[in-house]
Design a protein around this motif. Sequence first.
Motif, PDB file in Angstrom:
ATOM      1  N   PHE A  97     -35.915 -14.160 -52.496  1.00 49.40           N
ATOM      2  CA  PHE A  97     -34.711 -14.524 -51.753  1.00 49.40           C
ATOM      3  C   PHE A  97     -34.390 -13.503 -50.676  1.00 49.40           C
ATOM      4  O   PHE A  97     -34.558 -12.294 -50.872  1.00 49.40           O
ATOM      5  CB  PHE A  97     -33.514 -14.618 -52.701  1.00 49.40           C
ATOM      6  CG  PHE A  97     -33.435 -15.907 -53.475  1.00 49.40           C
ATOM      7  CD1 PHE A  97     -32.783 -17.008 -52.952  1.00 49.40           C
ATOM      8  CD2 PHE A  97     -33.999 -16.001 -54.735  1.00 49.40           C
ATOM      9  CE1 PHE A  97     -32.695 -18.194 -53.667  1.00 49.40           C
ATOM     10  CE2 PHE A  97     -33.921 -17.180 -55.468  1.00 49.40           C
ATOM     11  CZ  PHE A  97     -33.271 -18.290 -54.928  1.00 49.40           C
ATOM     12  N   SER A  98     -33.861 -13.992 -49.568  1.00 51.92           N
ATOM     13  CA  SER A  98     -33.328 -13.117 -48.527  1.00 51.92           C
ATOM     14  C   SER A  98     -32.035 -12.466 -49.018  1.00 51.92           C
ATOM     15  O   SER A  98     -31.414 -12.934 -49.979  1.00 51.92           O
ATOM     16  CB  SER A  98     -33.057 -13.925 -47.255  1.00 51.92           C
ATOM     17  OG  SER A  98     -32.084 -14.928 -47.513  1.00 51.92           O
ATOM     18  N   PRO A  99     -31.585 -11.372 -48.388  1.00 51.37           N
ATOM     19  CA  PRO A  99     -30.368 -10.694 -48.836  1.00 51.37           C
ATOM     20  C   PRO A  99     -29.127 -11.578 -48.845  1.00 51.37           C
ATOM     21  O   PRO A  99     -28.214 -11.354 -49.636  1.00 51.37           O
ATOM     22  CB  PRO A  99     -30.222  -9.541 -47.843  1.00 51.37           C
ATOM     23  CG  PRO A  99     -31.622  -9.259 -47.404  1.00 51.37           C
ATOM     24  CD  PRO A  99     -32.293 -10.600 -47.355  1.00 51.37           C
ATOM     25  N   ASP A 100     -29.065 -12.604 -47.975  1.00 52.05           N
ATOM     26  CA  ASP A 100     -27.905 -13.493 -47.976  1.00 52.05           C
ATOM     27  C   ASP A 100     -28.102 -14.694 -48.898  1.00 52.05           C
ATOM     28  O   ASP A 100     -27.198 -15.531 -49.029  1.00 52.05           O
ATOM     29  CB  ASP A 100     -27.573 -13.964 -46.558  1.00 52.05           C
ATOM     30  CG  ASP A 100     -28.684 -14.795 -45.915  1.00 52.05           C
ATOM     31  OD1 ASP A 100     -29.681 -15.121 -46.611  1.00 52.05           O
ATOM     32  OD2 ASP A 100     -28.562 -15.117 -44.719  1.00 52.05           O
ATOM     33  N   THR A 130     -49.965 -11.538 -55.600  1.00 49.48           N
ATOM     34  CA  THR A 130     -49.153 -10.968 -56.679  1.00 49.48           C
ATOM     35  C   THR A 130     -48.037 -10.077 -56.152  1.00 49.48           C
ATOM     36  O   THR A 130     -47.223  -9.594 -56.937  1.00 49.48           O
ATOM     37  CB  THR A 130     -50.014 -10.144 -57.648  1.00 49.48           C
ATOM     38  OG1 THR A 130     -50.411  -8.912 -57.026  1.00 49.48           O
ATOM     39  CG2 THR A 130     -51.246 -10.926 -58.101  1.00 49.48           C
ATOM     40  N   SER A 131     -48.001  -9.832 -54.848  1.00 51.75           N
ATOM     41  CA  SER A 131     -47.012  -8.927 -54.249  1.00 51.75           C
ATOM     42  C   SER A 131     -45.953  -9.752 -53.530  1.00 51.75           C
ATOM     43  O   SER A 131     -46.164 -10.217 -52.406  1.00 51.75           O
ATOM     44  CB  SER A 131     -47.684  -7.967 -53.266  1.00 51.75           C
ATOM     45  OG  SER A 131     -48.617  -7.139 -53.935  1.00 51.75           O
ATOM     46  N   ALA A 132     -44.809  -9.939 -54.182  1.00 53.67           N
ATOM     47  CA  ALA A 132     -43.738 -10.740 -53.584  1.00 53.67           C
ATOM     48  C   ALA A 132     -43.218 -10.077 -52.313  1.00 53.67           C
ATOM     49  O   ALA A 132     -43.148  -8.847 -52.226  1.00 53.67           O
ATOM     50  CB  ALA A 132     -42.601 -10.914 -54.584  1.00 53.67           C
ATOM     51  N   PRO A 133     -42.839 -10.863 -51.307  1.00 55.51           N
ATOM     52  CA  PRO A 133     -42.251 -10.290 -50.091  1.00 55.51           C
ATOM     53  C   PRO A 133     -40.995  -9.481 -50.419  1.00 55.51           C
ATOM     54  O   PRO A 133     -40.217  -9.844 -51.303  1.00 55.51           O
ATOM     55  CB  PRO A 133     -41.898 -11.522 -49.249  1.00 55.51           C
ATOM     56  CG  PRO A 133     -42.794 -12.603 -49.761  1.00 55.51           C
ATOM     57  CD  PRO A 133     -42.972 -12.333 -51.214  1.00 55.51           C
ATOM     58  N   VAL A 134     -40.812  -8.378 -49.712  1.00 56.61           N
ATOM     59  CA  VAL A 134     -39.654  -7.509 -49.909  1.00 56.61           C
ATOM     60  C   VAL A 134     -38.736  -7.638 -48.702  1.00 56.61           C
ATOM     61  O   VAL A 134     -39.142  -7.362 -47.571  1.00 56.61           O
ATOM     62  CB  VAL A 134     -40.089  -6.037 -50.085  1.00 56.61           C
ATOM     63  CG1 VAL A 134     -38.865  -5.140 -50.246  1.00 56.61           C
ATOM     64  CG2 VAL A 134     -41.005  -5.893 -51.279  1.00 56.61           C
ATOM     65  N   TRP A 135     -37.510  -8.075 -48.937  1.00 55.49           N
ATOM     66  CA  TRP A 135     -36.519  -8.178 -47.881  1.00 55.49           C
ATOM     67  C   TRP A 135     -35.721  -6.863 -47.817  1.00 55.49           C
ATOM     68  O   TRP A 135     -35.251  -6.371 -48.827  1.00 55.49           O
ATOM     69  CB  TRP A 135     -35.545  -9.308 -48.175  1.00 55.49           C
ATOM     70  CG  TRP A 135     -36.122 -10.686 -48.159  1.00 55.49           C
ATOM     71  CD1 TRP A 135     -36.796 -11.301 -49.181  1.00 55.49           C
ATOM     72  CD2 TRP A 135     -36.071 -11.629 -47.094  1.00 55.49           C
ATOM     73  NE1 TRP A 135     -37.157 -12.576 -48.803  1.00 55.49           N
ATOM     74  CE2 TRP A 135     -36.720 -12.806 -47.528  1.00 55.49           C
ATOM     75  CE3 TRP A 135     -35.516 -11.602 -45.807  1.00 55.49           C
ATOM     76  CZ2 TRP A 135     -36.835 -13.937 -46.728  1.00 55.49           C
ATOM     77  CZ3 TRP A 135     -35.641 -12.731 -45.007  1.00 55.49           C
ATOM     78  CH2 TRP A 135     -36.293 -13.877 -45.452  1.00 55.49           C
ATOM     79  N   ILE A 136     -35.562  -6.338 -46.606  1.00 61.01           N
ATOM     80  CA  ILE A 136     -34.747  -5.146 -46.390  1.00 61.01           C
ATOM     81  C   ILE A 136     -33.538  -5.574 -45.546  1.00 61.01           C
ATOM     82  O   ILE A 136     -33.691  -6.160 -44.470  1.00 61.01           O
ATOM     83  CB  ILE A 136     -35.533  -4.057 -45.650  1.00 61.01           C
ATOM     84  CG1 ILE A 136     -36.783  -3.668 -46.441  1.00 61.01           C
ATOM     85  CG2 ILE A 136     -34.645  -2.843 -45.407  1.00 61.01           C
ATOM     86  CD1 ILE A 136     -36.504  -3.025 -47.767  1.00 61.01           C
ATOM     87  N   GLY A 137     -32.344  -5.291 -46.038  1.00 57.69           N
ATOM     88  CA  GLY A 137     -31.134  -5.769 -45.397  1.00 57.69           C
ATOM     89  C   GLY A 137     -30.931  -5.247 -43.996  1.00 57.69           C
ATOM     90  O   GLY A 137     -30.562  -5.982 -43.099  1.00 57.69           O
ATOM     91  N   GLN A 138     -31.188  -3.955 -43.768  1.00 59.97           N
ATOM     92  CA  GLN A 138     -30.988  -3.355 -42.454  1.00 59.97           C
ATOM     93  C   GLN A 138     -32.208  -2.516 -42.103  1.00 59.97           C
ATOM     94  O   GLN A 138     -32.642  -1.684 -42.884  1.00 59.97           O
ATOM     95  CB  GLN A 138     -29.739  -2.477 -42.438  1.00 59.97           C
ATOM     96  CG  GLN A 138     -28.444  -3.253 -42.661  1.00 59.97           C
ATOM     97  CD  GLN A 138     -27.240  -2.345 -42.634  1.00 59.97           C
ATOM     98  OE1 GLN A 138     -27.358  -1.135 -42.611  1.00 59.97           O
ATOM     99  NE2 GLN A 138     -26.061  -2.945 -42.603  1.00 59.97           N
ATOM    100  N   VAL A 139     -32.743  -2.760 -40.934  1.00 60.91           N
ATOM    101  CA  VAL A 139     -33.903  -2.003 -40.467  1.00 60.91           C
ATOM    102  C   VAL A 139     -33.500  -1.265 -39.200  1.00 60.91           C
ATOM    103  O   VAL A 139     -32.947  -1.872 -38.277  1.00 60.91           O
ATOM    104  CB  VAL A 139     -35.100  -2.927 -40.184  1.00 60.91           C
ATOM    105  CG1 VAL A 139     -36.269  -2.129 -39.619  1.00 60.91           C
ATOM    106  CG2 VAL A 139     -35.511  -3.660 -41.451  1.00 60.91           C
ATOM    107  N   PRO A 140     -33.741   0.047 -39.117  1.00 61.82           N
ATOM    108  CA  PRO A 140     -33.361   0.804 -37.927  1.00 61.82           C
ATOM    109  C   PRO A 140     -34.032   0.235 -36.677  1.00 61.82           C
ATOM    110  O   PRO A 140     -35.163  -0.251 -36.750  1.00 61.82           O
ATOM    111  CB  PRO A 140     -33.852   2.218 -38.208  1.00 61.82           C
ATOM    112  CG  PRO A 140     -33.967   2.285 -39.686  1.00 61.82           C
ATOM    113  CD  PRO A 140     -34.344   0.915 -40.145  1.00 61.82           C
TER     114      PRO A 140
END
Length: 266
Positions: free
Chosen positions: A210-213, A256-266
């Motif tokens: 899931f995305s952060p929202d 086997t590596s689920a996507p990682v969502w990062i809320g804020q990226v510089p």
Amino acid sequence: MQPAADPSGNRLVAVSRESNSSELFLMDRNGSVLAQLTHNNFDAVTLNHWVFYPRFSPDGSQLFYAYDPKDPYNNYRVDLAIFASPADPNSKKAAQWTRPNEYTGGDVIPVPLSSGGLIYTKFSIDNQSKVHSQIWLQARAGSVGVALTDPEADCLQPALSPDEHLLAMVCTNGQPLGGQISVASFYLATASLGPQSVLVRGQMVASPSFSPDGKTIAYLAPAPADGGFQLWTLPATESTAPAPKQITTNLDLDATSAPVWIGQVP
């Protein structure tokens, strides 16, 4: 492989896999190693351990992961169990959460809950010697837990929305080369799921996230059908779900590596 981010998005944990063991490493968001968290490689291969699928707890204080605790009567039997340790690299404490069914491969893909409970994938073997996967829920370490899905549905790879109201999963229904991504409402109070809605069907899908929202699900699937795994996205609810959108091309991502969502990226 199998990276996961803490709630702030500033720390990552990932698996480094060797030929006869694997390790967990703590990193910053740029991939620089901060600490090696496990030491599973020994001179005798029978003493080695495997560790996979690390996940931070919702408050970032603990790490959950699948680890083989070793059968004292059979060093070569590898059935993974879910363990939890403090995310502090200086801590050596670890607690075993689950008791896997023997000779199934064990329990994998922990999803820690803000309540302190845990969702994960559990495998079992039926009377016809067929292996099944189920989404399982435990309230605390060492408890028996309850199944959220039926064995015949062969559901695995759970992902929980940030508000913990929606559960996404891959269900193969006994077809290992095909499957679907389904979502269902998650009710912690009754330890149950609502009716499933199928977002993607008839593909070799893997690792929803899931995305952060909570509005979008990213997942992995081959493109073309016999090609390498690519990154795809689609809305998290069936009523608004158009055709999945392919994000990457000409890659071969680790399923086997689920996507990682990062809320804020510089």
